[in-house]
Design an enzyme around this catalytic site. Structure first.
Site, short mmCIF file in Angstrom:
data_model
loop_
_atom_site.label_atom_id
_atom_site.label_comp_id
_atom_site.label_asym_id
_atom_site.label_seq_id
_atom_site.Cartn_x
_atom_site.Cartn_y
_atom_site.Cartn_z
N TYR A 1 -15.67 1.00 8.81
CA TYR A 1 -14.24 1.00 8.87
C TYR A 1 -13.78 1.71 10.08
CZ TYR A 1 -9.56 2.89 7.81
OH TYR A 1 -8.23 3.53 8.06
N HIS B 1 -3.38 11.12 5.24
CA HIS B 1 -1.79 11.50 4.50
C HIS B 1 -1.99 10.90 3.08
CE1 HIS B 1 -1.64 7.90 7.40
NE2 HIS B 1 -1.02 7.36 6.48
N THR C 1 -6.59 5.52 13.03
CA THR C 1 -7.01 6.81 12.29
C THR C 1 -7.94 7.49 12.69
OG1 THR C 1 -8.76 6.55 10.56
CG2 THR C 1 -8.76 4.72 11.54
N LYS D 1 -11.76 -0.29 13.25
CA LYS D 1 -10.32 0.35 13.78
C LYS D 1 -10.43 0.80 15.31
CE LYS D 1 -7.75 0.86 9.95
NZ LYS D 1 -6.25 0.34 9.87
N GLN E 1 -8.61 -2.88 5.16
CA GLN E 1 -9.44 -2.49 3.82
C GLN E 1 -9.73 -0.87 4.25
OE1 GLN E 1 -11.51 -0.75 1.70
NE2 GLN E 1 -13.26 -1.11 3.16
N SER E 2 -9.11 -0.09 3.50
CA SER E 2 -8.64 1.23 4.02
C SER E 2 -9.65 2.23 3.53
CB SER E 2 -7.20 1.83 3.90
OG SER E 2 -6.97 1.76 2.39
N GLY F 1 0.83 -1.01 -0.04
CA GLY F 1 -0.08 0.00 0.02
C GLY F 1 0.79 1.40 0.05
N GLN F 2 0.00 2.28 0.10
CA GLN F 2 0.65 3.69 0.18
C GLN F 2 1.82 3.78 1.21
OE1 GLN F 2 -0.78 8.29 -0.14
NE2 GLN F 2 -0.98 7.42 2.08
N GLU G 1 -10.46 8.32 11.70
CA GLU G 1 -12.03 7.94 11.42
C GLU G 1 -12.50 7.63 12.86
OE1 GLU G 1 -14.27 7.93 8.68
OE2 GLU G 1 -12.98 9.55 8.22
P1 NAP Z 1 -3.78 1.15 1.49
O1 NAP Z 1 -2.60 1.80 0.37
O2 NAP Z 1 -5.09 0.86 1.03
O3 NAP Z 1 -2.77 -0.03 1.65
C1 NAP Z 1 -3.42 -1.17 2.53
C2 NAP Z 1 -2.59 -2.22 2.48
O4 NAP Z 1 -3.05 -3.44 3.16
C3 NAP Z 1 -2.33 -3.03 1.04
O5 NAP Z 1 -1.00 -3.40 1.08
C4 NAP Z 1 -3.32 -3.92 0.96
O6 NAP Z 1 -2.70 -4.99 0.17
C5 NAP Z 1 -2.95 -4.54 2.50
N1 NAP Z 1 -4.24 -5.67 2.93
C6 NAP Z 1 -5.57 -5.35 2.84
N2 NAP Z 1 -6.19 -6.35 3.23
C7 NAP Z 1 -5.22 -7.33 3.86
C8 NAP Z 1 -5.29 -8.64 4.30
N3 NAP Z 1 -6.29 -9.46 4.51
N4 NAP Z 1 -3.81 -9.26 4.62
C9 NAP Z 1 -2.99 -8.56 4.26
N5 NAP Z 1 -2.60 -7.46 3.67
C10 NAP Z 1 -3.73 -6.73 3.47
O7 NAP Z 1 -3.60 1.95 2.74
P2 NAP Z 1 -2.59 3.19 3.38
O8 NAP Z 1 -3.02 4.54 3.01
O9 NAP Z 1 -1.13 2.64 2.91
O10 NAP Z 1 -3.06 3.08 4.77
C11 NAP Z 1 -2.04 2.12 5.71
C12 NAP Z 1 -2.82 1.86 7.01
O11 NAP Z 1 -3.07 3.24 7.63
C13 NAP Z 1 -4.31 1.36 6.84
O12 NAP Z 1 -4.40 0.56 7.87
C14 NAP Z 1 -4.98 2.36 6.97
O13 NAP Z 1 -6.39 1.87 7.49
C15 NAP Z 1 -4.35 3.12 7.91
N6 NAP Z 1 -4.66 4.58 7.75
C16 NAP Z 1 -4.30 5.29 6.75
C17 NAP Z 1 -4.59 6.67 6.81
C18 NAP Z 1 -4.15 7.29 5.37
O14 NAP Z 1 -4.66 8.65 5.31
N7 NAP Z 1 -3.83 6.76 4.42
C19 NAP Z 1 -4.91 7.24 7.85
C20 NAP Z 1 -5.17 6.59 9.10
C21 NAP Z 1 -4.88 5.21 9.02
P3 NAP Z 1 -3.36 -5.12 -1.41
O15 NAP Z 1 -2.25 -4.08 -2.05
O16 NAP Z 1 -3.31 -6.40 -1.89
O17 NAP Z 1 -4.57 -4.36 -1.55
O1 F7E Z 2 -12.66 10.85 1.59
C1 F7E Z 2 -15.12 12.98 0.45
C2 F7E Z 2 -15.71 11.84 1.26
O2 F7E Z 2 -11.95 8.63 0.81
C3 F7E Z 2 -12.27 12.11 2.22
C4 F7E Z 2 -8.49 6.82 4.47
O3 F7E Z 2 -7.07 6.79 4.16
O4 F7E Z 2 -8.47 9.03 5.64
C5 F7E Z 2 -8.98 8.30 4.52
O5 F7E Z 2 -10.35 8.17 4.49
C6 F7E Z 2 -13.47 12.95 2.09
C7 F7E Z 2 -14.83 12.38 2.71
O6 F7E Z 2 -10.77 9.66 2.62
C8 F7E Z 2 -15.35 12.07 -2.90
O7 F7E Z 2 -17.08 11.68 1.55
C9 F7E Z 2 -16.11 13.72 -1.86
O8 F7E Z 2 -15.57 13.08 3.31
O9 F7E Z 2 -10.40 10.36 0.41
P1 F7E Z 2 -11.23 9.67 1.10
P2 F7E Z 2 -11.50 9.32 3.90
O10 F7E Z 2 -12.79 8.96 4.00
O11 F7E Z 2 -11.23 10.54 4.82
C10 F7E Z 2 -8.71 8.27 7.05
C11 F7E Z 2 -7.84 9.09 8.09
C12 F7E Z 2 -8.39 6.71 6.78
O12 F7E Z 2 -8.15 6.07 7.94
C13 F7E Z 2 -8.74 5.77 5.54
O13 F7E Z 2 -8.34 4.63 5.62
O14 F7E Z 2 -13.78 13.15 0.79
N1 F7E Z 2 -15.32 13.10 -1.22
N2 F7E Z 2 -16.06 13.27 -3.12
C14 F7E Z 2 -14.92 11.87 -1.86
N3 F7E Z 2 -14.39 10.86 -1.31
C15 F7E Z 2 -14.19 9.77 -2.21
N4 F7E Z 2 -13.17 8.68 -1.81
N5 F7E Z 2 -14.26 10.00 -3.49
C16 F7E Z 2 -14.96 11.27 -4.21
O15 F7E Z 2 -15.38 11.12 -5.21
#
Ligand code: NAP
Ligand code: F7E
Length: 340
Positions: free
Chosen positions: A151, A181, A127, A155, A85-86, A13-14, A129
């Site tokens: 989600y 991020h 998160t 979490k 499942q993010s 993932g990212q 969230e």
């Molecule tokens: P991401 O790009 O969606 O990456 C998620 C990773 O989890 C991917 O490598 C995915 O594999 C893997 N994965 C999903 N289901 C799995 C399973 N059953 N077993 C093993 N691996 C599995 O998410 P990210 O943005 O890097 O975020 C990393 C973590 O931080 C996540 O837990 C997310 O919920 C949390 N988080 C993210 C944010 C954010 O803004 N980015 C903020 C707060 C918390 P595949 O590549 O095969 O799908």
């Molecule tokens: O939505 C609105 C949507 O899907 C941000 C994940 O990394 O950060 C992420 O979750 C906002 C929401 O991120 C669209 O309704 C409008 O209010 O980019 P998002 P998220 O839901 O904040 C948290 C911290 C995590 O932990 C999660 O893993 O944008 N929005 N229009 C939209 N969102 C999406 N995806 N697509 C649209 O077209």
């Protein structure tokens, strides 16, 4: 000195990309766990695959036996659980799957750590969230959780079970509470990536319209490379604890669109309200529309974090602001489109 060994669940993932980069730079041996997929899942981490300190294994955090086998054979010093499942919106369509991965999967890792012979440090990717619908203007480690999605709810379980195993079994188990991020490595269906990618294509005539959902939700967006520095620091402390990581600034989705358009030199005039709101370019062409299919059954209206604990204890500092982030994301899109 003996090299440290880390396991990264969610390496494809990212954050998996940025954390792998950081740990390899710090001379770790990194074991990344990937899932079986019908297409190649290792696109982001391609450049690490030929490094001898980077080893990828198949596994899945919903498969207890696979986790136990990996942990006992690799015998790591640190485990970073980024696997999830993010996607918040998707979690409404796949709630059981989301709960299995994001909640039960974490418990399975903790059980394997509890039963392992060596003390392993564990990081859980929590998160903002989890705060969900909140009255606090800035959310900190003291803010109550009130998640608004499968989600976020899953979490919260993961966060609390991590604290529970820390207290009950004296495991070094720590939670990050990370606000949004982003980066060029962000998944395509998150809003920042969608906006940057679509507006860049629209600017160069390669896409006609950007279709969005709720334009008025507010988010606190940082850069993933800065946030993995915090993740790493959380596991280098003497005692395990939980930390909010955030910028302390929030913007609406519409403001993010306007900032991106400004950097791209695209003029957008907004007209209408609600589902009829549209964005029009200089020539009078509608380039942004709103569709209710992107609205969620429940929305988190605003999130803005207070990261003062992380700044004080971890000495965590951000290097990128939102404009830097958008510029880097645009540059990446231009490279992908082969436009210089
Ligand atoms: P991401 O790009 O969606 O990456 C998620 C990773 O989890 C991917 O490598 C995915 O594999 C893997 N994965 C999903 N289901 C799995 C399973 N059953 N077993 C093993 N691996 C599995 O998410 P990210 O943005 O890097 O975020 C990393 C973590 O931080 C996540 O837990 C997310 O919920 C949390 N988080 C993210 C944010 C954010 O803004 N980015 C903020 C707060 C918390 P595949 O590549 O095969 O799908
Ligand atoms: O939505 C609105 C949507 O899907 C941000 C994940 O990394 O950060 C992420 O979750 C906002 C929401 O991120 C669209 O309704 C409008 O209010 O980019 P998002 P998220 O839901 O904040 C948290 C911290 C995590 O932990 C999660 O893993 O944008 N929005 N229009 C939209 N969102 C999406 N995806 N697509 C649209 O077209």
């Amino acid at each position: 000195m003996k090299k440290k060994i880390a396991i990264i669940f969610g390496v494809t993932g990212q954050d998996g990309f940025y954390l792998s980069k950081l740990l390899l730079k710090k001379n770790y041996i990194v074991h990344g766990i990937k899932r079986r997929s019908s297409s190649v899942p290792t696109k982001r981490i391609e450049k690490f695959l030929n490094q001898k300190n980077f080893i990828v294994h198949y596994g899945d955090i919903t498969d207890t036996s696979s986790i136990q086998n990996l942990i006992s054979s690799i015998n790591p010093d640190e485990i970073y659980n980024l696997a999830a499942q993010s996607h918040v919106g998707v979690s409404f369509f796949t709630p059981l799957f989301t709960a299995n991965v994001n909640a039960i999967g974490v418990l399975a890792i903790l059980e394997a750590i509890k039963n392992h012979k060596k003390r392993i440090k564990f990081y859980q990717a929590g998160t903002s969230e989890m705060f969900g619908k909140t009255k606090d203007k800035f959310q900190s480690e003291k803010t109550n959780f009130n998640p608004q999605s499968p989600y976020g709810t899953a979490k919260v379980f993961a966060h609390q079970i991590t604290q529970n195993y820390r207290d009950a079994y004296n495991i070094f188990a720590a939670n990050g509470i990370l606000f949004n991020h982003e980066s060029p490595m962000r998944g395509d269906n998150f809003v920042t990536k969608k906006i940057v990618s679509s507006l860049t294509k629209i600017k160069y005539g390669k896409q006609k319209k950007l279709v969005l959902g709720n334009l008025y939700a507010k988010r606190d967006w940082g850069h993933a490379s800065d946030y993995v520095e915090a993740i790493y620091k959380i596991l280098q402390q003497k005692t395990p604890d939980d930390y909010v990581i955030a910028t302390g600034k929030d913007y609406t989705i519409k403001e993010f669109v306007n900032k991106t358009a400004k950097i791209l030199n695209l003029n957008i005039n907004w007209k209408g309200k609600g589902l009829k709101e549209i964005g029009i370019d200089n020539k009078g062409k509608t380039i942004i529309i709103v569709d209710k299919k992107y609205f969620r059954p429940l929305e988190v209206d605003y999130l803005k974090g207070n990261a003062s604990k992380a700044k004080k204890i971890l000495k965590w500092k951000m290097k990128n602001n939102l404009n830097d982030l958008i510029k880097e994301m645009i540059k990446h899109e231009l490279n992908e489109l082969k436009i210089n």
